[in-house]
Write a protein that holds these residues in place. Sequence first.
Motif, PDB file in Angstrom:
ATOM      1  N   ILE A 152       0.833  -1.203   0.000  1.00  0.00           N
ATOM      2  CA  ILE A 152       0.000   0.000   0.000  1.00  0.00           C
ATOM      3  C   ILE A 152       0.868   1.253   0.000  1.00  0.00           C
ATOM      4  CG2 ILE A 152      -1.867   1.227   1.182  1.00  0.00           C
ATOM      5  CD1 ILE A 152      -2.545  -1.568  -0.065  1.00  0.00           C
ATOM      6  N   PHE A 153       1.990   1.216   0.715  1.00  0.00           N
ATOM      7  CA  PHE A 153       2.907   2.361   0.698  1.00  0.00           C
ATOM      8  C   PHE A 153       3.411   2.612  -0.719  1.00  0.00           C
ATOM      9  CE2 PHE A 153       7.279   3.931   0.631  1.00  0.00           C
ATOM     10  CZ  PHE A 153       7.156   5.114   1.359  1.00  0.00           C
TER      11      PHE A 153
ATOM     12  N   THR B 245      -6.582   6.580  -6.064  1.00  0.00           N
ATOM     13  CA  THR B 245      -5.541   5.919  -5.272  1.00  0.00           C
ATOM     14  C   THR B 245      -5.497   6.439  -3.836  1.00  0.00           C
ATOM     15  OG1 THR B 245      -4.232   5.634  -7.278  1.00  0.00           O
ATOM     16  CG2 THR B 245      -3.089   5.323  -5.183  1.00  0.00           C
ATOM     17  N   GLY B 246      -5.554   7.767  -3.703  1.00  0.00           N
ATOM     18  CA  GLY B 246      -5.405   8.358  -2.380  1.00  0.00           C
ATOM     19  C   GLY B 246      -6.573   8.095  -1.453  1.00  0.00           C
TER      20      GLY B 246
ATOM     21  N   CYS C  88      -8.721   3.536  -2.973  1.00  0.00           N
ATOM     22  CA  CYS C  88      -7.829   2.393  -2.747  1.00  0.00           C
ATOM     23  C   CYS C  88      -7.354   2.332  -1.297  1.00  0.00           C
ATOM     24  CB  CYS C  88      -6.620   2.476  -3.682  1.00  0.00           C
ATOM     25  SG  CYS C  88      -6.968   2.065  -5.406  1.00  0.00           S
ATOM     26  N   THR C  89      -7.051   3.486  -0.729  1.00  0.00           N
ATOM     27  CA  THR C  89      -6.586   3.519   0.664  1.00  0.00           C
ATOM     28  C   THR C  89      -7.663   3.011   1.607  1.00  0.00           C
ATOM     29  OG1 THR C  89      -5.092   5.364   0.231  1.00  0.00           O
ATOM     30  CG2 THR C  89      -5.756   5.018   2.521  1.00  0.00           C
TER      31      THR C  89
ATOM     32  N   TRP D 206       0.887   4.170  -2.908  1.00  0.00           N
ATOM     33  CA  TRP D 206       0.829   5.628  -2.712  1.00  0.00           C
ATOM     34  C   TRP D 206       1.943   6.325  -3.490  1.00  0.00           C
ATOM     35  CZ3 TRP D 206       0.440   4.970   3.304  1.00  0.00           C
ATOM     36  CH2 TRP D 206      -0.871   4.621   3.646  1.00  0.00           C
TER      37      TRP D 206
ATOM     38  N   GLY E 257      -1.166  -0.017  -8.170  1.00  0.00           N
ATOM     39  CA  GLY E 257      -1.425   1.419  -8.122  1.00  0.00           C
ATOM     40  C   GLY E 257      -1.562   2.004  -9.516  1.00  0.00           C
TER      41      GLY E 257
ATOM     42  N   GLY F 126       1.141   6.367  -7.066  1.00  0.00           N
ATOM     43  CA  GLY F 126       0.063   7.325  -7.296  1.00  0.00           C
ATOM     44  C   GLY F 126       0.581   8.748  -7.316  1.00  0.00           C
ATOM     45  N   PHE F 127       1.465   9.073  -6.369  1.00  0.00           N
ATOM     46  CA  PHE F 127       2.035  10.421  -6.296  1.00  0.00           C
ATOM     47  C   PHE F 127       2.807  10.748  -7.576  1.00  0.00           C
ATOM     48  CE2 PHE F 127       5.568  13.299  -5.259  1.00  0.00           C
ATOM     49  CZ  PHE F 127       4.856  14.376  -4.755  1.00  0.00           C
TER      50      PHE F 127
END
Length: 452
Positions: free
Chosen positions: A99-100, A311-312, A315-316, A103, A273, A106-107
Amino acid sequence: MDVMNIVKQINDVLWGPVMLFFLLGTGVLFTLKLRFIQVRKFKYVWKETFGGVFKKTAKADEDGISSFQALTTAIAAQVGTGNLAGVATALASGGPGAIFWMWVSGFLGMGTIFAEAVLAQTHTEKVDGELTGGPAYYIKKGLGNKYLAGFFAISIVLALGFMGNMVQSNSISDAVHTAFNIPNIVTGIVVAAIVGLIIIGGISRIASFTEKIVPVMAGLYIVGALVIVIANYNQILPAFQMIFHSAFNPMAATGGFLGSTVKASFRYGVARGLFSNEAGMGSTPHAHAIAKVKHPAQQGLVAIMGVIIDTGIVCTLTALVILTTGSFTTGFTGAQLTQEAFISGLGRFGSPFIAVCLFFFALSTIISWYYFGEANIKYIFGKKGITLYRILVLIFVIVGTTMQVDIVWELADTFNGLMVIPNLIALLGLVSLVVRTTNDYESKLEEGHFND
């Protein structure tokens, strides 16, 4: 000859480390070249997305759609079964650390998707009187390579318009059958009828549908997930600790995890992601291309919001529901794991809740993917090819509900990979154009050109 095995071997190469490196590397390049525009201009990301939502905007027509309609059409494609099944697969295969890395991808993907939207805006065309655009157009006009553009157009029609939509309709029918015991073929006919009524109205009706349904479906899912996460508030901090710890430290094969190395966390997090938010895939630019904005960079900023929501947020929340309910210890994976987590959190309402969410997620994705394919049918054949394309899409939607789709999933992945390659080549070849366009926007912004 084992066709399934051959296709899997092709996909192992297509979606191996090289592809992930180029997708992620493209995000890094644009993030640096644009000086972290997703951070510097976040105020304007918000303003451009929501500043005019409640204002009277021009109706969708042959000259385009509103900026917000373009965003909801893109989000309709981004927020789909991948948000339910993809996140769960990443967790089960790569551990919480995935998950990290999701992110992170995604960023960085915000930089890529900004560039895609800008290029799509600057390379539109009128085809038989209707504005259209997308990677095929900026590959042909920007790179000057009509053969690569044609290759992309064919790949996306096959990947999304046909095979991808079979997968989506199959996901709907399975979820509805599990929750309500309705025969798959009945669901398929109903879905095809709904899709047909919407797509026959062209982009005006498609944009109107996504503008209304996307906020409702995303809101419904977010509220349901928040109810579960808040009810398990004492597990929120441990969940984040697991995510950050296992992103950099190997986890033993205990509980529901297969045993995740840092490499596995990175691989599955980045892959899922990127697959979910579609940054660099070449799909969402078709919607952003025809947005009615004063400057291409304005729609690029709006496109960034799509990744934030997909994503932010969505998904989170899926990941937090799975982690805070402890459902990751069940040994399930994919959509089954997510469904188990919602059943654990909402009791008997969990299964129908996921079925309803999946229905709208997949339905909206079918409609957006149909439109992305249509834009490329126009590129190849002009408007004369649209009627046959519509008929074929509806047939594929019905057939998809009646079959085992393992091979269809694999073929969809193959053509997804094939369409990514020319899109990435175009993005890397047109970096300077994106930078110049962004600089022009920022200078005009300072001069007060967009104050209304």
